[in-house]
Design a protein around this motif. Structure first.
Motif, mmCIF file in Angstrom:
data_model
loop_
_atom_site.group_PDB
_atom_site.id
_atom_site.type_symbol
_atom_site.label_atom_id
_atom_site.label_comp_id
_atom_site.label_asym_id
_atom_site.label_seq_id
_atom_site.Cartn_x
_atom_site.Cartn_y
_atom_site.Cartn_z
ATOM 1 N N THR A 70 -13.834 -15.654 -32.846
ATOM 2 C CA THR A 70 -12.836 -16.643 -32.436
ATOM 3 C C THR A 70 -13.294 -17.340 -31.159
ATOM 4 N N LEU A 71 -12.672 -18.464 -30.876
ATOM 5 C CA LEU A 71 -12.884 -19.116 -29.597
ATOM 6 C C LEU A 71 -12.245 -18.268 -28.498
ATOM 7 N N LYS A 72 -12.821 -18.319 -27.316
ATOM 8 C CA LYS A 72 -12.280 -17.555 -26.193
ATOM 9 C C LYS A 72 -11.024 -18.248 -25.677
ATOM 10 N N ARG A 73 -9.882 -17.567 -25.842
ATOM 11 C CA ARG A 73 -8.601 -18.105 -25.409
ATOM 12 C C ARG A 73 -7.809 -17.012 -24.711
ATOM 13 N N GLU A 74 -6.867 -17.422 -23.883
ATOM 14 C CA GLU A 74 -6.007 -16.441 -23.218
ATOM 15 C C GLU A 74 -5.162 -15.696 -24.239
ATOM 16 N N LEU A 75 -4.622 -16.437 -25.199
ATOM 17 C CA LEU A 75 -3.860 -15.846 -26.291
ATOM 18 C C LEU A 75 -4.296 -16.479 -27.604
ATOM 19 N N GLN A 76 -4.550 -15.647 -28.614
ATOM 20 C CA GLN A 76 -4.886 -16.164 -29.929
ATOM 21 C C GLN A 76 -3.592 -16.514 -30.672
ATOM 22 N N PRO A 77 -3.613 -17.581 -31.483
ATOM 23 C CA PRO A 77 -2.424 -17.919 -32.272
ATOM 24 C C PRO A 77 -2.030 -16.759 -33.194
ATOM 25 N N GLN A 78 -0.755 -16.685 -33.500
ATOM 26 C CA GLN A 78 -0.248 -15.625 -34.359
ATOM 27 C C GLN A 78 -0.949 -15.608 -35.713
ATOM 28 N N LYS A 79 -1.253 -16.806 -36.260
ATOM 29 C CA LYS A 79 -1.898 -16.876 -37.565
ATOM 30 C C LYS A 79 -3.286 -16.243 -37.544
ATOM 31 N N VAL A 80 -3.991 -16.389 -36.416
ATOM 32 C CA VAL A 80 -5.328 -15.803 -36.293
ATOM 33 C C VAL A 80 -5.235 -14.282 -36.225
ATOM 34 N N ASN A 81 -4.324 -13.773 -35.397
ATOM 35 C CA ASN A 81 -4.160 -12.326 -35.288
ATOM 36 C C ASN A 81 -3.740 -11.706 -36.616
ATOM 37 N N ALA A 82 -2.864 -12.398 -37.350
ATOM 38 C CA ALA A 82 -2.408 -11.882 -38.642
ATOM 39 C C ALA A 82 -3.564 -11.838 -39.643
ATOM 40 N N ALA A 83 -4.410 -12.867 -39.620
ATOM 41 C CA ALA A 83 -5.546 -12.917 -40.535
ATOM 42 C C ALA A 83 -6.552 -11.808 -40.223
ATOM 43 N N ILE A 84 -6.820 -11.587 -38.944
ATOM 44 C CA ILE A 84 -7.758 -10.536 -38.547
ATOM 45 C C ILE A 84 -7.240 -9.170 -38.979
ATOM 46 N N LYS A 85 -5.938 -8.932 -38.805
ATOM 47 C CA LYS A 85 -5.358 -7.651 -39.226
ATOM 48 C C LYS A 85 -5.460 -7.483 -40.737
ATOM 49 N N ALA A 86 -5.196 -8.551 -41.494
ATOM 50 C CA ALA A 86 -5.274 -8.476 -42.952
ATOM 51 C C ALA A 86 -6.701 -8.171 -43.398
ATOM 52 N N LEU A 87 -7.674 -8.785 -42.738
ATOM 53 C CA LEU A 87 -9.078 -8.530 -43.062
ATOM 54 C C LEU A 87 -9.464 -7.094 -42.735
ATOM 55 N N SER B 72 -21.115 -17.669 -25.082
ATOM 56 C CA SER B 72 -20.137 -17.308 -24.068
ATOM 57 C C SER B 72 -18.745 -17.869 -24.357
ATOM 58 N N SER B 73 -18.670 -18.889 -25.229
ATOM 59 C CA SER B 73 -17.367 -19.479 -25.543
ATOM 60 C C SER B 73 -16.701 -18.793 -26.734
ATOM 61 N N LEU B 74 -17.350 -17.753 -27.296
ATOM 62 C CA LEU B 74 -16.840 -17.075 -28.479
ATOM 63 C C LEU B 74 -16.585 -15.600 -28.195
ATOM 64 N N VAL B 75 -15.659 -15.045 -28.973
ATOM 65 C CA VAL B 75 -15.362 -13.620 -28.891
ATOM 66 C C VAL B 75 -15.511 -13.038 -30.296
ATOM 67 N N ALA B 76 -16.287 -11.959 -30.425
ATOM 68 C CA ALA B 76 -16.511 -11.338 -31.731
ATOM 69 C C ALA B 76 -15.879 -9.958 -31.775
ATOM 70 N N ARG B 77 -15.143 -9.696 -32.835
ATOM 71 C CA ARG B 77 -14.533 -8.384 -33.037
ATOM 72 C C ARG B 77 -15.119 -7.781 -34.305
ATOM 73 N N LYS B 78 -15.710 -6.606 -34.172
ATOM 74 C CA LYS B 78 -16.315 -5.941 -35.324
ATOM 75 C C LYS B 78 -15.220 -5.270 -36.143
#
Length: 305
Positions: free
Chosen positions: A274-291, A153-159
């Motif tokens: 990722t951990l469940k957060r209101e906003l993900q850090p920019q570095k995390v979002n950039a990494a997910i997009k690159a992947l 419940s503390s994690l969020v998964a994006r396929k």
């Protein structure tokens, strides 16, 4: 609060994160004695024992666990402040802590994120290779990459993609055990079980014409490591269920061959966790997009072949 006290809090958090004074000292490029003195002084200032120490390991006291969580929050806030300033110029900065299994780290994470790191030189990739699921909060992991994930419940998964699987074996094994012509023939074969799967010795296969089959095989060996699974398969222990990109080099050089080519395995989802957060850090979002972009191009090339 004095700046030196904040520094000692940060050093304490690093000792806990790395699991020992020696490992933390190496990571932070400071002497072990400096870390030990900092934690001892911090305990004196607080009037409590934060760590249980033995000659081989450390562990948190109950109050130490609570204090450590606050120290982690403090460091995260500091990172977020730095990233927020950099975001105004479009720059991505900070340490990005990623965990992934060995095969994914080498074949997906590295080629996908290297271009991002080159464009943003102040982005520090901290890739931790672990075939087991890790505690993201305790180890301060920003992003976990998995083919399948544990529900929490503390994690969020994006396929990000669906990964194709293949059934393989070494030519030597097939010469000795015979080449199966149908799923029913697999009952006479042995399989190397990857313990990440819920049922490592069961295969669910689907034919191109829509026919399906479920086969339980005898285990030849068991492992939790994809690298070991590949080595065992090439050595001739038995059949192996592998992700196609992991098996690709051995299939190209002939040390492994595909079994039952007309039958497909279910495949596996590629998840960014990722951990469940209101906003993900920019570095995390950039990494997910690159992947996601890298996987989309890879999948497209495979479909064109």
């Amino acid at each position: 609060m004095q700046f030196d006290h904040l520094r000692r809090m940060a050093l304490f958090a690093q000792v806990v994160r790395y699991g020992s004074f020696t490992a933390a000292a190496g990571a932070q490029n400071v002497a072990t004695s400096v870390l030990s003195a900092a934690v001892s002084q911090l305990e004196d200032e607080l009037g409590v024992r934060l760590l249980h120490r033995t000659t081989r390991r450390i562990s948190l006291t109950e109050v130490g666990q609570s204090f450590y969580e606050k120290c982690v929050d403090m460091l995260a806030s500091a990172d977020a402040a730095q990233e927020a300033i950099a975001a105004h110029s479009g720059e991505i900065v900070g340490r990005l802590r990623i965990t992934a299994a060995s095969d994914m780290a080498e074949n997906i994470i590295l080629p996908a994120l290297t271009p991002l790191a080159r464009i943003h030189p102040r982005l520090l990739l901290d890739i931790q290779v672990a075939d087991q699921i890790v505690d993201m909060a305790a180890q301060q992991i920003d992003l976990s990459i998995r083919s399948g994930w544990m529900r929490d419940s503390s994690l969020v998964a994006r396929k990000l993609a669906d990964l194709h699987e293949v059934l393989v074996a070494s030519p030597a094994y097939l010469k000795q055990a015979g080449v199966p012509a149908s799923p029913d023939d697999l009952r006479h074969h042995r399989i190397i079980g990857l313990t990440r799967f819920t049922d490592p010795t069961t295969l669910i296969l689907k034919h191109q014409n829509g026919t399906s089959a479920k086969i339980n095989l005898t285990p030849a060996a068991m492992t939790d490591s994809v690298r070991m699974l590949s080595e065992m398969a090439m050595t001739g222990y038995g059949l192996a269920r592998m992700l196609a990109y992991t098996a690709a080099p051995a299939l190209r050089d002939g040390t492994l061959v595909t079994v039952l080519k007309d039958w497909q395995l279910p495949g596996a989802g590629f998840y960014a966790v990722t951990l469940k957060r209101e906003l993900q850090p920019q570095k995390v979002n950039a990494a997910i997009k690159a992947l996601a972009d890298f996987l989309a191009k890879t999948t497209s090339r495979q479909q064109c072949r």
